[in-house]
Write a protein that holds these residues in place. Sequence first.
Motif, PDB file in Angstrom:
ATOM      1  N   ARG A 162      -7.817  -3.548  -5.127  1.00 41.27           N
ATOM      2  CA  ARG A 162      -8.426  -2.281  -5.539  1.00 41.27           C
ATOM      3  C   ARG A 162      -7.377  -1.184  -5.705  1.00 41.27           C
ATOM      4  NH1 ARG A 162     -12.421  -5.239  -3.654  1.00 41.27           N
ATOM      5  NH2 ARG A 162     -14.595  -4.717  -4.159  1.00 41.27           N
ATOM      6  N   TYR A 163      -6.412  -1.136  -4.793  1.00 42.07           N
ATOM      7  CA  TYR A 163      -5.347  -0.152  -4.912  1.00 42.07           C
ATOM      8  C   TYR A 163      -4.521  -0.401  -6.177  1.00 42.07           C
ATOM      9  CZ  TYR A 163      -6.012   1.971  -0.289  1.00 42.07           C
ATOM     10  OH  TYR A 163      -6.511   2.669   0.778  1.00 42.07           O
ATOM     11  N   VAL A 164      -4.221  -1.663  -6.429  1.00 41.87           N
ATOM     12  CA  VAL A 164      -3.451  -2.008  -7.629  1.00 41.87           C
ATOM     13  C   VAL A 164      -4.248  -1.655  -8.880  1.00 41.87           C
ATOM     14  CG1 VAL A 164      -2.510  -3.925  -8.983  1.00 41.87           C
ATOM     15  CG2 VAL A 164      -2.061  -3.803  -6.525  1.00 41.87           C
ATOM     16  N   GLU A 165      -5.540  -1.961  -8.890  1.00 45.84           N
ATOM     17  CA  GLU A 165      -6.370  -1.675 -10.058  1.00 45.84           C
ATOM     18  C   GLU A 165      -6.390  -0.183 -10.371  1.00 45.84           C
ATOM     19  OE1 GLU A 165     -10.998  -2.058 -11.667  1.00 45.84           O
ATOM     20  OE2 GLU A 165     -10.396  -3.152  -9.859  1.00 45.84           O
ATOM     21  N   VAL A 166      -6.550   0.643  -9.353  1.00 48.90           N
ATOM     22  CA  VAL A 166      -6.548   2.091  -9.576  1.00 48.90           C
ATOM     23  C   VAL A 166      -5.213   2.536 -10.162  1.00 48.90           C
ATOM     24  CG1 VAL A 166      -6.463   4.315  -8.391  1.00 48.90           C
ATOM     25  CG2 VAL A 166      -8.302   2.727  -7.899  1.00 48.90           C
ATOM     26  N   TYR A 167      -4.131   2.076  -9.577  1.00 53.60           N
ATOM     27  CA  TYR A 167      -2.804   2.456 -10.076  1.00 53.60           C
ATOM     28  C   TYR A 167      -2.643   2.068 -11.538  1.00 53.60           C
ATOM     29  CZ  TYR A 167       2.202   2.464 -10.897  1.00 53.60           C
ATOM     30  OH  TYR A 167       3.444   2.693 -11.443  1.00 53.60           O
ATOM     31  N   GLU A 168      -2.988   0.839 -11.875  1.00 60.32           N
ATOM     32  CA  GLU A 168      -2.767   0.352 -13.232  1.00 60.32           C
ATOM     33  C   GLU A 168      -3.675   1.050 -14.235  1.00 60.32           C
ATOM     34  OE1 GLU A 168      -1.013  -4.128 -12.391  1.00 60.32           O
ATOM     35  OE2 GLU A 168      -3.116  -3.923 -13.013  1.00 60.32           O
ATOM     36  N   ARG A 169      -4.924   1.265 -13.873  1.00 64.03           N
ATOM     37  CA  ARG A 169      -5.860   1.898 -14.809  1.00 64.03           C
ATOM     38  C   ARG A 169      -5.500   3.363 -15.043  1.00 64.03           C
ATOM     39  NH1 ARG A 169     -11.950  -0.202 -13.393  1.00 64.03           N
ATOM     40  NH2 ARG A 169     -12.439   1.358 -14.991  1.00 64.03           N
ATOM     41  N   LEU A 170      -5.077   4.058 -14.011  1.00 58.93           N
ATOM     42  CA  LEU A 170      -4.738   5.471 -14.168  1.00 58.93           C
ATOM     43  C   LEU A 170      -3.425   5.674 -14.907  1.00 58.93           C
ATOM     44  CD1 LEU A 170      -5.800   6.893 -10.695  1.00 58.93           C
ATOM     45  CD2 LEU A 170      -6.893   7.352 -12.889  1.00 58.93           C
ATOM     46  N   THR A 171      -2.394   4.960 -14.512  1.00 59.89           N
ATOM     47  CA  THR A 171      -1.059   5.215 -15.051  1.00 59.89           C
ATOM     48  C   THR A 171      -0.785   4.458 -16.339  1.00 59.89           C
ATOM     49  OG1 THR A 171       0.050   3.400 -13.861  1.00 59.89           O
ATOM     50  CG2 THR A 171      -0.216   5.505 -12.684  1.00 59.89           C
ATOM     51  N   LYS A 230       0.819  -1.211   0.000  1.00 64.31           N
ATOM     52  CA  LYS A 230       0.000   0.000   0.000  1.00 64.31           C
ATOM     53  C   LYS A 230       0.858   1.270   0.000  1.00 64.31           C
ATOM     54  CE  LYS A 230      -3.551   2.346   2.799  1.00 64.31           C
ATOM     55  NZ  LYS A 230      -2.753   3.340   3.519  1.00 64.31           N
ATOM     56  N   GLY A 231       1.885   1.311   0.829  1.00 64.61           N
ATOM     57  CA  GLY A 231       2.720   2.499   0.905  1.00 64.61           C
ATOM     58  C   GLY A 231       3.409   2.809  -0.412  1.00 64.61           C
ATOM     59  N   LYS A 232       3.886   1.779  -1.083  1.00 62.96           N
ATOM     60  CA  LYS A 232       4.550   1.990  -2.376  1.00 62.96           C
ATOM     61  C   LYS A 232       3.552   2.439  -3.434  1.00 62.96           C
ATOM     62  CE  LYS A 232       8.498  -1.117  -1.782  1.00 62.96           C
ATOM     63  NZ  LYS A 232       9.237  -2.294  -2.315  1.00 62.96           N
ATOM     64  N   ILE A 233       2.357   1.853  -3.421  1.00 66.05           N
ATOM     65  CA  ILE A 233       1.346   2.243  -4.414  1.00 66.05           C
ATOM     66  C   ILE A 233       0.956   3.709  -4.216  1.00 66.05           C
ATOM     67  CG2 ILE A 233      -1.029   1.859  -5.203  1.00 66.05           C
ATOM     68  CD1 ILE A 233      -0.619  -1.124  -4.471  1.00 66.05           C
ATOM     69  N   LEU A 234       0.710   4.108  -2.970  1.00 63.57           N
ATOM     70  CA  LEU A 234       0.357   5.500  -2.697  1.00 63.57           C
ATOM     71  C   LEU A 234       1.454   6.449  -3.166  1.00 63.57           C
ATOM     72  CD1 LEU A 234      -1.206   5.366   0.898  1.00 63.57           C
ATOM     73  CD2 LEU A 234      -2.395   5.311  -1.300  1.00 63.57           C
ATOM     74  N   THR A 235       2.707   6.093  -2.879  1.00 67.67           N
ATOM     75  CA  THR A 235       3.831   6.946  -3.242  1.00 67.67           C
ATOM     76  C   THR A 235       3.976   7.055  -4.750  1.00 67.67           C
ATOM     77  OG1 THR A 235       4.995   6.406  -1.192  1.00 67.67           O
ATOM     78  CG2 THR A 235       6.326   7.258  -3.021  1.00 67.67           C
ATOM     79  N   GLN A 236       3.958   5.918  -5.443  1.00 67.86           N
ATOM     80  CA  GLN A 236       4.165   5.936  -6.888  1.00 67.86           C
ATOM     81  C   GLN A 236       3.000   6.603  -7.616  1.00 67.86           C
ATOM     82  OE1 GLN A 236       7.167   5.200  -8.122  1.00 67.86           O
ATOM     83  NE2 GLN A 236       7.638   4.908  -5.942  1.00 67.86           N
ATOM     84  N   LEU A 237       1.779   6.415  -7.126  1.00 62.62           N
ATOM     85  CA  LEU A 237       0.631   7.060  -7.759  1.00 62.62           C
ATOM     86  C   LEU A 237       0.676   8.573  -7.532  1.00 62.62           C
ATOM     87  CD1 LEU A 237      -1.933   6.787  -9.393  1.00 62.62           C
ATOM     88  CD2 LEU A 237      -3.177   6.283  -7.270  1.00 62.62           C
ATOM     89  N   SER A 238       1.034   8.992  -6.316  1.00 58.58           N
ATOM     90  CA  SER A 238       1.159  10.421  -6.046  1.00 58.58           C
ATOM     91  C   SER A 238       2.210  11.065  -6.947  1.00 58.58           C
ATOM     92  CB  SER A 238       1.521  10.662  -4.580  1.00 58.58           C
ATOM     93  OG  SER A 238       0.451  10.358  -3.725  1.00 58.58           O
TER      94      SER A 238
END
Length: 277
Positions: A263-272, A41-49
């Motif tokens: 869900r966190y992974v899905e958001v990251y992948e779909r957005l980026t 979670k921490g890495k996903i939040l950081t990379q998405l931000s």
Amino acid sequence: MELLHSGKVRDVYADGDDILLVASDRVSIYDVVLPTAIPDKGKILTQLSLWWFEQLADVVPNHVISATDVPAEWAGRAVRCKRLEMVMVECIARGYLAGSGLKEYEKSGAICGVELPAGLIEGSALPEPIFTPTTKVAPGEGHDEFITYAEVEASVGADVAAELRRITLEVYRRGSEIAARNGILIADTKIELGFAGGRLVLGDELLTPDSSRFWAADEWRPGGAQRYLDKQFLRDWSAQSDWDRTAPGPEIPDEVVEATRNRYVEVYERLTGNRWV
């Protein structure tokens, strides 16, 4: 390095004139940190931000100095940042009716003094995005409360208040356009702003599943809960128990941990457009 602050999700360290913002895998709901972490979670939040900061760099500057000049043990989850003098207002934009905004509307027909049309229901799209600021309360000292725009002006001055509103709504507008192209509705989002060199600068995180409500656009149906791609999923899970929303929070079952991470992974992948590995 000196630990300056340990928040619900992030730890803040001083490193000379800079700070290091380290995102953990901790998860909080209702201002309570749950005892079970969400892997990555921490890495996903950081990379998405970081991705969003780059997308919106022409809207407002951000606090990032480097995402690579960090200790190896925090690689991927830490960012070297400028020190900011934070504005003590939570800046929130809403384009849809949900959460505390829905409850406020049901009580008064307005949110933060902004009058809304009668007859809106959970999940309704608002006529236009609105700025709905709240107080900023330190952890453990209560909950943030809605305030009016006039109260923001009284707190920070008319010029700063106008900039807070403009930036917040433009971040929401631009973010929503990008997300919509990838099948995601952003119902609302919260941003953090502070001063550096006399300019307002974005800090903390940006348009993540922790700071925003993300809904699957193809399943959006006003009148009830949506398919959440954010931590609202955890709030709904907790509502099925007898937990009274005070610490300590309940352990999260393995299947709920996995569903939340997905869900966190899905958001990251779909957005980026990048695959999470």
